[in-house]
Design an enzyme around this catalytic site. Structure first.
Site, PDB file in Angstrom:
ATOM      1  N   ARG A   1       0.832  -1.214   0.000  1.00 21.69           N
ATOM      2  CA  ARG A   1       0.000   0.000   0.000  1.00 21.69           C
ATOM      3  C   ARG A   1       0.867   1.265   0.000  1.00 21.69           C
ATOM      4  O   ARG A   1       0.546   2.247   0.667  1.00 21.69           O
ATOM      5  CB  ARG A   1      -0.931   0.034   1.221  1.00 21.69           C
ATOM      6  CG  ARG A   1      -2.009  -1.025   1.237  1.00 21.69           C
ATOM      7  CD  ARG A   1      -3.012  -0.831   0.104  1.00 21.69           C
ATOM      8  NE  ARG A   1      -4.185  -1.680   0.251  1.00 21.69           N
ATOM      9  CZ  ARG A   1      -4.216  -2.967  -0.107  1.00 21.69           C
ATOM     10  NH1 ARG A   1      -3.166  -3.538  -0.671  1.00 21.69           N
ATOM     11  NH2 ARG A   1      -5.324  -3.664   0.073  1.00 21.69           N
TER      12      ARG A   1
ATOM     13  N   SER B   1     -10.867  -0.861   3.087  1.00 23.18           N
ATOM     14  CA  SER B   1     -10.133  -1.018   4.351  1.00 23.18           C
ATOM     15  C   SER B   1      -9.774   0.366   4.861  1.00 23.18           C
ATOM     16  O   SER B   1      -9.159   1.152   4.142  1.00 23.18           O
ATOM     17  CB  SER B   1      -8.832  -1.779   4.134  1.00 23.18           C
ATOM     18  OG  SER B   1      -9.079  -3.074   3.674  1.00 23.18           O
TER      19      SER B   1
ATOM     20  N   GLU C   1      -5.297   3.709   6.322  1.00 22.03           N
ATOM     21  CA  GLU C   1      -4.848   3.464   4.963  1.00 22.03           C
ATOM     22  C   GLU C   1      -5.373   4.570   4.052  1.00 22.03           C
ATOM     23  O   GLU C   1      -4.784   4.884   3.031  1.00 22.03           O
ATOM     24  CB  GLU C   1      -5.391   2.101   4.504  1.00 22.03           C
ATOM     25  CG  GLU C   1      -4.748   1.583   3.247  1.00 22.03           C
ATOM     26  CD  GLU C   1      -5.754   1.108   2.223  1.00 22.03           C
ATOM     27  OE1 GLU C   1      -5.361   1.026   1.057  1.00 22.03           O
ATOM     28  OE2 GLU C   1      -6.913   0.835   2.579  1.00 22.03           O
TER      29      GLU C   1
HETATM   30  N1  EPU Z   1     -10.475 -11.004  10.113  1.00 23.23           N
HETATM   31  C1  EPU Z   1     -11.183 -11.130  11.281  1.00 23.23           C
HETATM   32  N2  EPU Z   1     -12.194 -10.260  11.538  1.00 23.23           N
HETATM   33  C2  EPU Z   1     -12.545  -9.279  10.674  1.00 23.23           C
HETATM   34  C3  EPU Z   1     -11.816  -9.140   9.470  1.00 23.23           C
HETATM   35  C4  EPU Z   1     -10.787 -10.021   9.210  1.00 23.23           C
HETATM   36  O1  EPU Z   1     -10.894 -12.007  12.088  1.00 23.23           O
HETATM   37  O2  EPU Z   1     -13.457  -8.533  10.974  1.00 23.23           O
HETATM   38  C5  EPU Z   1      -9.416 -11.968   9.800  1.00 23.23           C
HETATM   39  C6  EPU Z   1      -9.853 -12.886   8.665  1.00 23.23           C
HETATM   40  O3  EPU Z   1     -10.544 -14.006   9.148  1.00 23.23           O
HETATM   41  C7  EPU Z   1      -8.539 -13.264   8.029  1.00 23.23           C
HETATM   42  C8  EPU Z   1      -7.675 -12.046   8.248  1.00 23.23           C
HETATM   43  O4  EPU Z   1      -8.282 -11.279   9.287  1.00 23.23           O
HETATM   44  O5  EPU Z   1      -7.960 -14.362   8.687  1.00 23.23           O
HETATM   45  C9  EPU Z   1      -7.492 -11.214   6.989  1.00 23.23           C
HETATM   46  O6  EPU Z   1      -8.770 -10.860   6.490  1.00 23.23           O
HETATM   47  P1  EPU Z   1      -9.059 -10.682   4.923  1.00 23.23           P
HETATM   48  O7  EPU Z   1      -8.473 -11.815   4.182  1.00 23.23           O
HETATM   49  O8  EPU Z   1     -10.502 -10.388   4.762  1.00 23.23           O
HETATM   50  O9  EPU Z   1      -8.216  -9.462   4.458  1.00 23.23           O
HETATM   51  P2  EPU Z   1      -7.674  -8.137   5.167  1.00 23.23           P
HETATM   52  O10 EPU Z   1      -6.252  -8.329   5.519  1.00 23.23           O
HETATM   53  O11 EPU Z   1      -8.607  -7.750   6.261  1.00 23.23           O
HETATM   54  C10 EPU Z   1      -6.807  -7.118   2.928  1.00 23.23           C
HETATM   55  C11 EPU Z   1      -6.869  -5.823   2.189  1.00 23.23           C
HETATM   56  C12 EPU Z   1      -8.181  -5.683   1.438  1.00 23.23           C
HETATM   57  C13 EPU Z   1      -8.319  -6.865   0.485  1.00 23.23           C
HETATM   58  C14 EPU Z   1      -8.267  -8.149   1.314  1.00 23.23           C
HETATM   59  C15 EPU Z   1      -8.340  -9.401   0.485  1.00 23.23           C
HETATM   60  C16 EPU Z   1      -5.530  -4.240   3.460  1.00 23.23           C
HETATM   61  C17 EPU Z   1      -5.518  -3.022   4.319  1.00 23.23           C
HETATM   62  N3  EPU Z   1      -6.723  -4.713   3.105  1.00 23.23           N
HETATM   63  O12 EPU Z   1      -7.789  -7.087   3.970  1.00 23.23           O
HETATM   64  O13 EPU Z   1      -8.107  -4.483   0.671  1.00 23.23           O
HETATM   65  O14 EPU Z   1      -9.520  -6.802  -0.246  1.00 23.23           O
HETATM   66  O15 EPU Z   1      -7.011  -8.190   2.040  1.00 23.23           O
HETATM   67  O16 EPU Z   1      -7.138  -9.654  -0.132  1.00 23.23           O
HETATM   68  O17 EPU Z   1      -4.453  -4.730   3.092  1.00 23.23           O
HETATM   69  C18 EPU Z   1      -8.604  -2.151   0.694  1.00 23.23           C
HETATM   70  O18 EPU Z   1      -7.390  -1.955   0.657  1.00 23.23           O
HETATM   71  O19 EPU Z   1      -9.427  -1.203   0.717  1.00 23.23           O
HETATM   72  C19 EPU Z   1      -9.094  -3.517   0.755  1.00 23.23           C
HETATM   73  C20 EPU Z   1     -10.380  -3.815   0.883  1.00 23.23           C
END
Ligand code: EPU
Length: 339
Positions: A169, A240, A335
């Site tokens: 990012r 995010s 972010e």
């Molecule tokens: N998780 C939780 N609770 C929640 C949310 C997530 O326990 O409320 C856990 C999930 O179970 C998982 C882990 O956290 O084990 C990661 O969650 P997820 O795969 O949904 O992805 P993220 O790390 O929360 C990132 C990006 C998103 C992107 C997703 C999918 C960032 C800041 N965000 O989210 O990007 O869509 O991965 O690859 O890196 C964005 O940048 O606006 C965005 C939506």
């Protein structure tokens, strides 16, 4: 009476309500719409001394108040193949093209590399700025170069992938070149060979026994997105809200003793934690105060249920940040760009 006729569209006291996906009701003093690249020199000339901000789709910005300055909005369009061989293709897309259009173009033409990034709101010109990423892919892996103009002297530039200093990012456009340039085109190198990135677990699980195609992968990513993320056209948000924090291995080891289920991934210079999980573990998932809340299906997303102000969002996110810090000793950083 003498009229100064300019082809470029300039508006005063312009409402940004439809130009930020949080749906905040704010204004800017001046709004310049660039519909054609030939207008760029004149637009840059107009930016000489006041504060300005180059706005893309407004899907990664939080306006905390009216913007006392000029908003530049790229509204250019065009996608074209500029070079092609048996294995790959070079495609140039105008900064004002919607990211969605560009991904659809690639999927339709059989160009591999951006299908995992389908559904990300915003414009092509913004994709290198924060190196958009999702479902195991990051746009830096398909960017060949970025074209634009420096604001200071109006000179054009072409920046190679290496010049862009891409990170999670992050890029040179959020650092040394922040508010110093206008991106006009992004050149991508996409593969014509059939290859997929199924490194994201939920994606590989869903596609396990399926015959693969670009369309199939793109549709599956869309379905996963829809199951976790709100549609910005239906509910105000900026995706995010926080970045996933990177901590040291030592910090992780200590945290794991108290929270053995913490999700973590290897990252440049340490280990990346899932901010969404940290927020969730602080009981903030789905929590709502007035018109602001975290999305019930993904705690990393802050939503405006209607009529919230930028200040409401700031108060809300600061409380989350403080609670996460208190529980885990980890500072999570926004972010989105806060203006
Ligand atoms: N998780 C939780 N609770 C929640 C949310 C997530 O326990 O409320 C856990 C999930 O179970 C998982 C882990 O956290 O084990 C990661 O969650 P997820 O795969 O949904 O992805 P993220 O790390 O929360 C990132 C990006 C998103 C992107 C997703 C999918 C960032 C800041 N965000 O989210 O990007 O869509 O991965 O690859 O890196 C964005 O940048 O606006 C965005 C939506």
């Amino acid at each position: 009476m003498h009229f100064h006729i300019t082809p470029m569209k300039i508006y005063s006291d312009f409402s940004l309500k439809n130009h930020n996906t949080f749906g905040l009701d704010v204004k800017c003093s001046r709004f310049i719409a660039i519909e054609d690249e030939t207008e760029v020199p004149e637009a840059i000339h107009q930016l000489s001394d006041q504060p300005f901000y180059v706005l893309g789709g407004g899907s990664n910005v939080l306006f905390t108040k009216d913007f006392e300055g000029t908003i530049v909005h790229m509204q250019t369009s065009g996608i074209a193949v500029v070079e092609e061989n048996d294995l790959s293709v070079k495609v140039v897309a105008a900064a004002g093209e919607s990211w969605e259009n560009f991904v659809n173009y690639c999927v339709t033409h059989g160009f591999y590399g951006v299908e995992n990034l389908i559904g990300i709101p915003g414009l092509v010109g913004s994709c290198p700025v924060q190196n958009i990423g999702a479902y195991g892919a990051e746009v830096k892996d398909v960017i060949d170069s970025v074209e634009g103009f420096y604001i200071a002297d109006g000179q054009p530039f072409v920046m190679s992938n290496a010049d862009c200093h891409f990170g999670y990012r992050n890029s040179i456009f959020k650092n040394e070149l922040k508010n110093r340039c206008l991106i006009t085109n992004v050149v991508f190198r996409l593969s014509k060979e059939e290859k997929y990135n199924l490194s994201y677990r939920a994606l590989s699980e869903k596609l396990q026994d399926e015959p693969l195609s670009l369309k199939k992968v793109a549709d599956t990513v869309s379905a996963i997105r829809k199951s976790k993320l709100p549609d910005v056209h239906e509910l105000g948000s900026a995706g995010s809200f926080f970045k996933n924090p990177v901590v040291s291995q030592t910090t992780l080891d200590t945290l794991l003793q108290r929270f053995p289920d913490l999700v973590h991934y290897p990252a440049n210079g340490g280990v990346k934690l899932a901010a969404g999980q940290l927020i969730d573990l602080c009981q903030w998932k789905g929590h709502r105060i007035g018109q602001v809340g975290t999305y019930p299906l993904q705690a990393l997303v802050i939503v405006n249920y209607g009529g919230a102000t930028g200040k409401d969002v700031v108060d809300f996110y600061s409380r989350i940040q403080a609670d996460v810090y208190q529980k885990f000793g980890v500072k999570i950083e926004p972010e989105v760009n806060i203006l």
